[in-house]
Design an enzyme around this catalytic site. Structure first.
Site, mmCIF file in Angstrom:
data_model
loop_
_atom_site.group_PDB
_atom_site.id
_atom_site.type_symbol
_atom_site.label_atom_id
_atom_site.label_comp_id
_atom_site.label_asym_id
_atom_site.label_seq_id
_atom_site.Cartn_x
_atom_site.Cartn_y
_atom_site.Cartn_z
ATOM 1 N N GLU A 101 0.839 -1.213 0.000
ATOM 2 C CA GLU A 101 0.000 0.000 0.000
ATOM 3 C C GLU A 101 0.869 1.257 0.000
ATOM 4 O OE1 GLU A 101 -1.669 2.954 2.999
ATOM 5 O OE2 GLU A 101 -1.960 0.907 3.730
ATOM 6 N N GLU A 156 7.703 3.264 11.794
ATOM 7 C CA GLU A 156 6.280 3.222 12.167
ATOM 8 C C GLU A 156 6.041 2.139 13.224
ATOM 9 O OE1 GLU A 156 1.879 2.612 10.028
ATOM 10 O OE2 GLU A 156 3.716 2.516 8.830
#
Length: 366
Positions: free
Chosen positions: A49, A126
């Site tokens: 993504e 992240e």
């Protein structure tokens, strides 16, 4: 009312005309996500993504951003356990541009080797960020406890080791397998001509060859007794996440579960917020939520409490959950919960993006 059409290759196109709006929200939904992974490739859906925003074979990353944002629009993407979605919101006159950009991203990503390696570093940061946020990390621990050694128990972003091991060949093979017409749903809500949008979708997506419908192993819920896990870290609060297995997305009683969620912890007038926070001052924030999947679900309660008040907070939360099994909900409290539930749904459906997201999840899952 929305309308469902099919392109010749099997892609579903859903249109929801909203003539009183000036915008359109478009999403390309794919029936793939965290549940389609195993441990060695954990995080690959999320990684892919990210990469689709890095450029296509005909547009670089800057051109993609400028094409949408230069017209006043916005775009984004997300990965969940059962879906991946790429979306834009643009003015009505730019609907064709929106489906053009999204289709190009989904069908023709560049998957540049250098960008893949750069994005690995971004995703690892992240992962580390979520571990440094106790209120987030505690939910990852809870999921692992509720679905041990299963995709639902793995973090969507993956682990540092799994992300490092993903290669361009693995990404390409994964995309080839899952990004095919049998798994694609296009949704458009807003000021549109439905027939024209279906034609546009056909121009940009109609040439894709059909593949196989994706599937994942069913969740195993084998827990026979309560389980408890402590994770020690130097924090200012103790963060609690409590989970119960509950109904799947298609269960006929799912709305009952949603009302119970409202009553227990979905707003400021809920039982848990009123008793645990307002009356007993055991925490600043407490809430409940429901996660629904194709074959299972979870009801969760989360709170951040003073270390010394942790045991008391757990005691009160469990007491209130247990009370719902012994005492019927009063007519007045149930009425308030119904009105809140209906109101929140109607508020959400005032926006083209909310319509697109609601339709996309409903039809992709169905």
């Amino acid at each position: 009312m929305h309308k469902l059409d099919f392109l010749e290759n099997g892609i579903k196109v859903v249109t929801k005309p909203m003539d009183y709006m000036e915008s359109v929200s478009i999403g390309i939904w794919l029936r793939t996500g965290g549940r389609y992974e195993d441990k060695p490739i954990n995080g690959i859906s999320h990684h892919l993504e990210h990469l689709l925003f890095k450029g296509t074979k005909t547009r670089d990353m800057k051109a993609i951003k400028e094409a949408i944002e230069g017209r006043g629009g916005s775009f984004n993407g997300f990965t969940s356990e059962e879906f991946t979605c790429y979306l834009v919101k643009v003015l009505s006159k730019d609907a064709e541009l929106g489906i053009d950009i999204l289709s190009d991203m989904v069908l023709n990503p560049r998957l540049d080797g250098a960008e893949i390696e750069k994005e690995k570093n971004v995703i690892i940061e992240e992962i580390n960020m979520y571990k440094d946020i106790p209120s987030q990390h505690v939910h990852e621990i809870l999921a692992e406890m509720m679905w041990p050694d299963q995709p639902l128990g793995m973090p969507l972003a993956g682990s540092v080791d799994s992300v490092k091991s993903i290669t361009r060949q693995t990404l390409s093979a994964y995309k080839e397998k899952y990004y095919n017409p049998k798994n694609i749903v296009v949704v458009c809500a807003g000021k549109i001509d439905g027939k024209e949008f279906v034609k546009s979708s056909g121009r940009f997506l109609g040439g894709v060859k059909p593949g196989e419908v994706s599937s994942f192993p069913k969740a195993i819920v084998a827990q026979k007794a309560p389980s408890f896990k402590l994770h020690f870290k130097d924090t200012e609060q103790t963060h609690v996440a409590l989970g119960l297995h509950t109904l799947h997305r298609f269960h006929p009683d799912k709305h009952i579960a949603s009302l119970l969620n409202v009553i227990l912890g979905a707003n400021m007038s809920s039982r848990l917020f009123h008793i645990v926070r307002d009356e007993m001052a055991l925490c600043y924030e407490i809430s409940s939520s429901i996660r629904r999947y194709e074959d299972c679900g979870a009801f969760t309660v989360s709170a951040g409490v003073d270390h010394k008040k942790f045991r008391k907070a757990i005691e009160v939360i469990l007491r209130e959950l247990g009370r719902t099994t012994r005492e019927p909900v009063g007519r007045e409290e149930l009425g308030r919960a119904k009105e809140y539930y209906k109101g929140q749904l109607l508020f959400a459906l005032e926006d083209t993006m909310s319509h697109m997201l609601w339709l996309g999840e409903k039809i992709t899952a169905g």
